[in-house]
Motif scaffolding. Sequence first.
Motif, PDB file in Angstrom:
ATOM      1  N   THR A 162       0.906  -1.154   0.008  1.00 29.75           N
ATOM      2  CA  THR A 162      -0.111  -0.007   0.146  1.00 29.75           C
ATOM      3  C   THR A 162       1.031   1.197  -0.191  1.00 29.75           C
ATOM      4  OG1 THR A 162      -1.879  -1.245   1.168  1.00 29.75           O
ATOM      5  CG2 THR A 162      -1.862   1.170   1.358  1.00 29.75           C
ATOM      6  N   LEU A 163       0.964   1.824  -1.225  1.00 23.77           N
ATOM      7  CA  LEU A 163       1.598   3.092  -1.268  1.00 23.77           C
ATOM      8  C   LEU A 163       0.868   4.598  -1.453  1.00 23.77           C
ATOM      9  CD1 LEU A 163       3.850   1.270  -3.764  1.00 23.77           C
ATOM     10  CD2 LEU A 163       4.221   1.500  -1.789  1.00 23.77           C
ATOM     11  N   HIS A 164       1.784   5.533  -0.953  1.00 25.30           N
ATOM     12  CA  HIS A 164       1.391   6.944  -1.248  1.00 25.30           C
ATOM     13  C   HIS A 164       2.534   7.574  -2.206  1.00 25.30           C
ATOM     14  CE1 HIS A 164      -0.152  10.925  -0.549  1.00 25.30           C
ATOM     15  NE2 HIS A 164       1.176  11.435  -0.684  1.00 25.30           N
ATOM     16  N   ILE A 165       1.978   7.957  -3.375  1.00 23.81           N
ATOM     17  CA  ILE A 165       3.101   8.202  -4.321  1.00 23.81           C
ATOM     18  C   ILE A 165       3.347   9.803  -4.532  1.00 23.81           C
ATOM     19  CG2 ILE A 165       3.532   8.094  -6.904  1.00 23.81           C
ATOM     20  CD1 ILE A 165       3.780   5.557  -5.117  1.00 23.81           C
ATOM     21  N   GLN A 166       4.211  10.244  -4.695  1.00 25.36           N
ATOM     22  CA  GLN A 166       4.693  11.706  -4.762  1.00 25.36           C
ATOM     23  C   GLN A 166       5.481  11.915  -6.208  1.00 25.36           C
ATOM     24  OE1 GLN A 166       7.142  13.830  -1.945  1.00 25.36           O
ATOM     25  NE2 GLN A 166       7.355  15.329  -3.340  1.00 25.36           N
ATOM     26  N   PRO A 167       4.675  12.124  -7.338  1.00 25.68           N
ATOM     27  CA  PRO A 167       5.276  12.233  -8.531  1.00 25.68           C
ATOM     28  C   PRO A 167       5.985  13.576  -8.520  1.00 25.68           C
ATOM     29  CG  PRO A 167       2.882  12.459  -8.635  1.00 25.68           C
ATOM     30  CD  PRO A 167       3.281  12.199  -7.360  1.00 25.68           C
ATOM     31  N   GLY A 168       6.907  13.480  -9.593  1.00 24.00           N
ATOM     32  CA  GLY A 168       7.628  15.149  -9.902  1.00 24.00           C
ATOM     33  C   GLY A 168       8.459  15.457  -8.885  1.00 24.00           C
ATOM     34  N   ALA A 169       9.182  14.409  -8.160  1.00 26.74           N
ATOM     35  CA  ALA A 169      10.025  14.730  -7.131  1.00 26.74           C
ATOM     36  C   ALA A 169      11.498  14.795  -7.911  1.00 26.74           C
ATOM     37  CB  ALA A 169      10.365  13.563  -6.303  1.00 26.74           C
ATOM     38  N   LYS A 170      12.723  15.324  -7.094  1.00 22.79           N
ATOM     39  CA  LYS A 170      13.979  15.462  -7.548  1.00 22.79           C
ATOM     40  C   LYS A 170      14.486  14.154  -7.946  1.00 22.79           C
ATOM     41  CE  LYS A 170      15.665  19.967  -5.965  1.00 22.79           C
ATOM     42  NZ  LYS A 170      14.795  20.509  -5.245  1.00 22.79           N
ATOM     43  N   LYS A 171      14.125  13.147  -7.211  1.00 20.68           N
ATOM     44  CA  LYS A 171      14.925  11.717  -7.348  1.00 20.68           C
ATOM     45  C   LYS A 171      13.913  10.672  -6.860  1.00 20.68           C
ATOM     46  CE  LYS A 171      17.938  11.451  -3.234  1.00 20.68           C
ATOM     47  NZ  LYS A 171      19.194  11.125  -2.698  1.00 20.68           N
TER      48      LYS A 171
ATOM     49  N   ALA B 197       9.547  10.792 -12.160  1.00 24.28           N
ATOM     50  CA  ALA B 197       8.374  10.965 -13.151  1.00 24.28           C
ATOM     51  C   ALA B 197       7.564  11.899 -12.943  1.00 24.28           C
ATOM     52  CB  ALA B 197       8.107   9.514 -13.636  1.00 24.28           C
ATOM     53  N   PRO B 198       6.936  12.301 -14.014  1.00 24.73           N
ATOM     54  CA  PRO B 198       5.712  13.361 -13.879  1.00 24.73           C
ATOM     55  C   PRO B 198       4.388  12.573 -14.068  1.00 24.73           C
ATOM     56  CG  PRO B 198       6.599  13.514 -16.040  1.00 24.73           C
ATOM     57  CD  PRO B 198       7.660  12.700 -15.268  1.00 24.73           C
ATOM     58  N   PRO B 199       3.416  12.926 -13.318  1.00 23.97           N
ATOM     59  CA  PRO B 199       2.042  12.275 -13.339  1.00 23.97           C
ATOM     60  C   PRO B 199       1.439  12.299 -14.808  1.00 23.97           C
ATOM     61  CG  PRO B 199       1.801  14.159 -12.119  1.00 23.97           C
ATOM     62  CD  PRO B 199       3.340  14.226 -12.485  1.00 23.97           C
ATOM     63  N   VAL B 200       2.092  12.173 -15.810  1.00 23.79           N
ATOM     64  CA  VAL B 200       1.464  12.255 -17.132  1.00 23.79           C
ATOM     65  C   VAL B 200       1.589  11.085 -17.956  1.00 23.79           C
ATOM     66  CG1 VAL B 200       1.604  13.845 -19.184  1.00 23.79           C
ATOM     67  CG2 VAL B 200       2.299  14.643 -17.188  1.00 23.79           C
ATOM     68  N   ASP B 201       0.482  10.763 -18.813  1.00 25.09           N
ATOM     69  CA  ASP B 201       0.203   9.584 -19.531  1.00 25.09           C
ATOM     70  C   ASP B 201       0.772   8.116 -18.982  1.00 25.09           C
ATOM     71  OD1 ASP B 201      -0.776  11.167 -21.427  1.00 25.09           O
ATOM     72  OD2 ASP B 201       1.519  11.746 -22.223  1.00 25.09           O
ATOM     73  N   GLY B 202       0.589   7.990 -17.581  1.00 26.09           N
ATOM     74  CA  GLY B 202       0.995   6.908 -16.992  1.00 26.09           C
ATOM     75  C   GLY B 202       2.563   6.633 -16.632  1.00 26.09           C
ATOM     76  N   LYS B 203       3.297   7.924 -16.913  1.00 24.59           N
ATOM     77  CA  LYS B 203       4.660   7.876 -16.720  1.00 24.59           C
ATOM     78  C   LYS B 203       5.140   7.366 -15.242  1.00 24.59           C
ATOM     79  CE  LYS B 203       6.486  10.458 -20.542  1.00 24.59           C
ATOM     80  NZ  LYS B 203       5.707  11.537 -21.173  1.00 24.59           N
ATOM     81  N   ALA B 204       4.469   7.977 -14.229  1.00 24.20           N
ATOM     82  CA  ALA B 204       4.523   7.683 -13.124  1.00 24.20           C
ATOM     83  C   ALA B 204       4.313   6.385 -12.516  1.00 24.20           C
ATOM     84  CB  ALA B 204       3.697   8.763 -11.842  1.00 24.20           C
ATOM     85  N   ASN B 205       3.350   5.760 -12.989  1.00 23.50           N
ATOM     86  CA  ASN B 205       2.984   4.263 -12.885  1.00 23.50           C
ATOM     87  C   ASN B 205       4.156   3.250 -13.396  1.00 23.50           C
ATOM     88  OD1 ASN B 205       0.517   5.045 -11.495  1.00 23.50           O
ATOM     89  ND2 ASN B 205      -0.792   4.757 -13.073  1.00 23.50           N
ATOM     90  N   ALA B 206       4.435   3.700 -14.584  1.00 25.21           N
ATOM     91  CA  ALA B 206       5.413   2.906 -15.060  1.00 25.21           C
ATOM     92  C   ALA B 206       6.908   2.930 -14.240  1.00 25.21           C
ATOM     93  CB  ALA B 206       5.883   3.331 -16.701  1.00 25.21           C
TER      94      ALA B 206
ATOM     95  N   SER C   9      -4.477  -1.321  -7.727  1.00 23.44           N
ATOM     96  CA  SER C   9      -5.449  -0.087  -7.740  1.00 23.44           C
ATOM     97  C   SER C   9      -4.984   1.291  -7.547  1.00 23.44           C
ATOM     98  CB  SER C   9      -6.534  -0.188  -6.433  1.00 23.44           C
ATOM     99  OG  SER C   9      -5.663  -0.179  -5.295  1.00 23.44           O
ATOM    100  N   GLY C  10      -5.562   2.265  -7.995  1.00 24.31           N
ATOM    101  CA  GLY C  10      -5.163   3.591  -7.634  1.00 24.31           C
ATOM    102  C   GLY C  10      -4.313   4.338  -8.954  1.00 24.31           C
ATOM    103  N   GLU C  11      -4.642   3.748 -10.332  1.00 18.31           N
ATOM    104  CA  GLU C  11      -3.963   4.379 -11.343  1.00 18.31           C
ATOM    105  C   GLU C  11      -3.777   5.697 -11.504  1.00 18.31           C
ATOM    106  OE1 GLU C  11      -4.350   3.160 -16.293  1.00 18.31           O
ATOM    107  OE2 GLU C  11      -4.806   1.614 -14.721  1.00 18.31           O
ATOM    108  N   THR C  12      -4.909   6.298 -11.075  1.00 16.53           N
ATOM    109  CA  THR C  12      -5.036   7.824 -11.256  1.00 16.53           C
ATOM    110  C   THR C  12      -4.802   8.647  -9.844  1.00 16.53           C
ATOM    111  OG1 THR C  12      -7.156   7.994 -11.362  1.00 16.53           O
ATOM    112  CG2 THR C  12      -6.271   7.608 -13.540  1.00 16.53           C
TER     113      THR C  12
END
Length: 98
Positions: A16-25, A42-51, A72-75
């Motif tokens: 179970t995760l909490h994601i912070q996209p767009g971070a420095k690393k 990775a930015p939260p765009v077009d599934g890039k963060a999920n990948a 679960s939690g794709e978006t």
Amino acid sequence: MSDWLREAADGSLTLTLHIQPGAKKTGFAGLHGEAMKIRLAAPPVDGKANAALCAFLADFCKVPKSAVSLISGETSRAKRVRVDGAAAGVAARLREQA
């Protein structure tokens, strides 16, 4: 046993995760409530963060990318991820990140 990490009888792990996209690393950032926080470059765009998340977890757990799947939690920032075929020591290594 941590609420954010569950081990199934078949050897798979559910995270179970909490994601912070767009971070420095990309990396683990400790616990965030009942979830493990992961920062992703990775930015939260077009599934890039999920990948990027699946690739990061596959690399950390030393499994192929195909063994990591988003349950679960794709978006959403709140995600549940399944890791199949993780080695015995992976759960302990994951818990150390908390």
